[in-house]
Scaffold this active site. Structure first.
Site, mmCIF file in Angstrom:
data_model
loop_
_atom_site.group_PDB
_atom_site.id
_atom_site.type_symbol
_atom_site.label_atom_id
_atom_site.label_comp_id
_atom_site.label_asym_id
_atom_site.label_seq_id
_atom_site.Cartn_x
_atom_site.Cartn_y
_atom_site.Cartn_z
ATOM 1 N N GLU A 144 49.763 46.814 44.949
ATOM 2 C CA GLU A 144 50.179 46.145 46.186
ATOM 3 C C GLU A 144 50.143 44.635 46.038
ATOM 4 O O GLU A 144 50.903 43.917 46.691
ATOM 5 C CB GLU A 144 49.263 46.579 47.331
ATOM 6 C CG GLU A 144 49.638 46.021 48.690
ATOM 7 C CD GLU A 144 48.743 46.534 49.802
ATOM 8 O OE1 GLU A 144 49.165 46.490 50.966
ATOM 9 O OE2 GLU A 144 47.628 46.991 49.504
ATOM 10 N N GLU A 203 36.361 39.771 54.898
ATOM 11 C CA GLU A 203 34.945 40.080 54.687
ATOM 12 C C GLU A 203 34.753 41.004 53.490
ATOM 13 O O GLU A 203 33.853 40.800 52.658
ATOM 14 C CB GLU A 203 34.367 40.729 55.955
ATOM 15 C CG GLU A 203 34.246 39.792 57.151
ATOM 16 C CD GLU A 203 35.581 39.574 57.853
ATOM 17 O OE1 GLU A 203 35.641 38.691 58.727
ATOM 18 O OE2 GLU A 203 36.568 40.279 57.540
#
Length: 388
Positions: A244, A369
């Site tokens: 990706e 995060e």
């Protein structure tokens, strides 16, 4: 002229010759927050590309691609973006699933699925995230049980891009009873047009619905539609995520540059550029854009070696944060006018859509995060985050 320059010239010439007539109006259509735009027409455009041999250019020739080198693939994506060609509708099949099947699929799977991806005859979506397994993907609860010659899939996926337009979904499901975290997961190929599958579009801040919830209630798929061995789903899924973040990110950077240039032009027209703070933020945005390109080029070294390295996580954090901040800059340049829709009931301009949709950039494709955890724990070797 080098082979890369020749290839770039060929791509540029083909786009110039073919983005005409019925396809001329598609320039600039589609993309994040705008996938609803001219979808049927963009699908027709992509099938025209397929007929001319311009889909899956980086795939090996034996699988229907052009066997383009990494440098040639970069040239293709850059020229496609520079031509302002419409956003691709087959991105997930071409850039994610196809390379995954080539790396991990059986010969039967490749023969069944790859030609239809090349021809843009079947569209795919990605069944990873769940309500309790978004950033913490290993918390997958969707389960699949082998029932004779078929898998029976039950569970829920969310944030499933373009599921409402897709024919198939590659699903990460738990296939080993009692397993947890990364263990006992499998990577299944599941048809969506069947009883036991319900797709519910999610209305976003932009007023559009390119994300979906997908509910599986005993949905069936043949036992042979598993990529890799049972229980190897995590390894296969992570490889897909690596694909990706491949060469298409260079085309993304071209699009970002076009957005920044539009913000600069607006600042010149409405006088916002006279504000020294706005000028400073524009300068910082330009510098950030150059860093995005440098990160993308550095990441290609990992792609050439087989899979992106830690540069992929670094680059994802940087471009996602930069793009979100560009949306905020665009609103400040617009001023009070940016708070008003241009028409009823909710007609957004490009700057408003940029601001609203870019809020999701730091969440999808691996939240900031989680990317920071990956860099800290797997790259720097810092102690793992304390978990309950």
């Amino acid at each position: 002229m080098s082979s890369v320059e020749e290839f770039r010239t060929e791509v540029r010439g083909w786009l110039r010759a073919n983005l005409t007539g019925e396809f001329a109006s598609l320039r600039g259509r589609g993309g994040p927050g705008r996938e609803h735009e001219a979808f049927a027409e963009r699908l027709a455009w992509e099938r025209h590309m397929a007929a001319e041999g311009w889909t899956c250019v980086g795939w090996p020739k034996e699988y229907g691609g052009r066997g383009a080198t990494l440098e040639q693939q970069v040239a293709f994506h850059e020229e496609y973006a520079l031509a302002d060609a419409p956003a691709r509708v087959n991105h997930i099949g071409e850039q994610l699933l196809g390379p995954t099947l080539i790396a991990f699929g059986t010969s039967e799977q490749c023969e069944r699925f790859l030609p239809r991806i090349v021809a843009v005859e079947e569209l795919w979506c990605q069944g990873y995230s769940e309500p309790d397994a978004g950033s913490d993907l290993a918390n997958v609860r969707t389960r699949a049980e082998l029932d004779g010659e078929e898998w029976a899939v039950t569970g829920q996926k969310i944030w499933t891009s373009l599921a409402h337009e897709s024919d198939w979904c590659f699903v990460v499901a738990r296939t080993e009873s009692g397993s947890s975290r990364h263990q006992g997961l499998s990577y299944l190929l599941v048809p969506l047009d069947q009883p036991g599958v319900e797709v519910r579009p999610i209305t976003q801040l932009t007023g559009t619905c390119e994300f979906n919830e997908v509910f599986f209630d005993g949905a069936r798929t043949p036992a042979s539609h598993i990529v890799g061995a049972p229980g190897e789903g995590w390894k296969v899924a992570m490889a897909t995520l690596g694909f990706e973040r491949g060469v298409s990110t260079l085309g993304q950077q071209v699009g970002f540059r076009r957005e920044l240039e539009a913000v600069i032009e607006l600042a010149k027209r409405n006088g916002a550029a006279e504000d020294p703070l706005i000028r400073d933020r524009i300068a910082q945005a330009w510098i950030g854009l150059e860093i995005i390109r440098a990160n993308a080029l550095r990441m290609l070294d990992g792609v050439a070696a087989g899979a992106p390295g830690p540069e992929a996580s670094i680059g994802k954090i940087f471009w996602a944060t930069w793009h979100r901040e560009l949306g905020e800059l665009a609103m400040d340049v617009c001023g009070a006018d940016g708070m008003l829709a241009s028409g009823e009931p909710y007609d957004l301009d490009d700057f408003q859509r940029l601001f609203l949709f870019s809020r999701s950039d730091t969440i999808y494709a691996g939240s900031n995060e989680i990317q920071r955890n990956i860099i800290a724990e797997r790259v720097l070797g810092l102690p793992k985050e304390v978990r309950p």
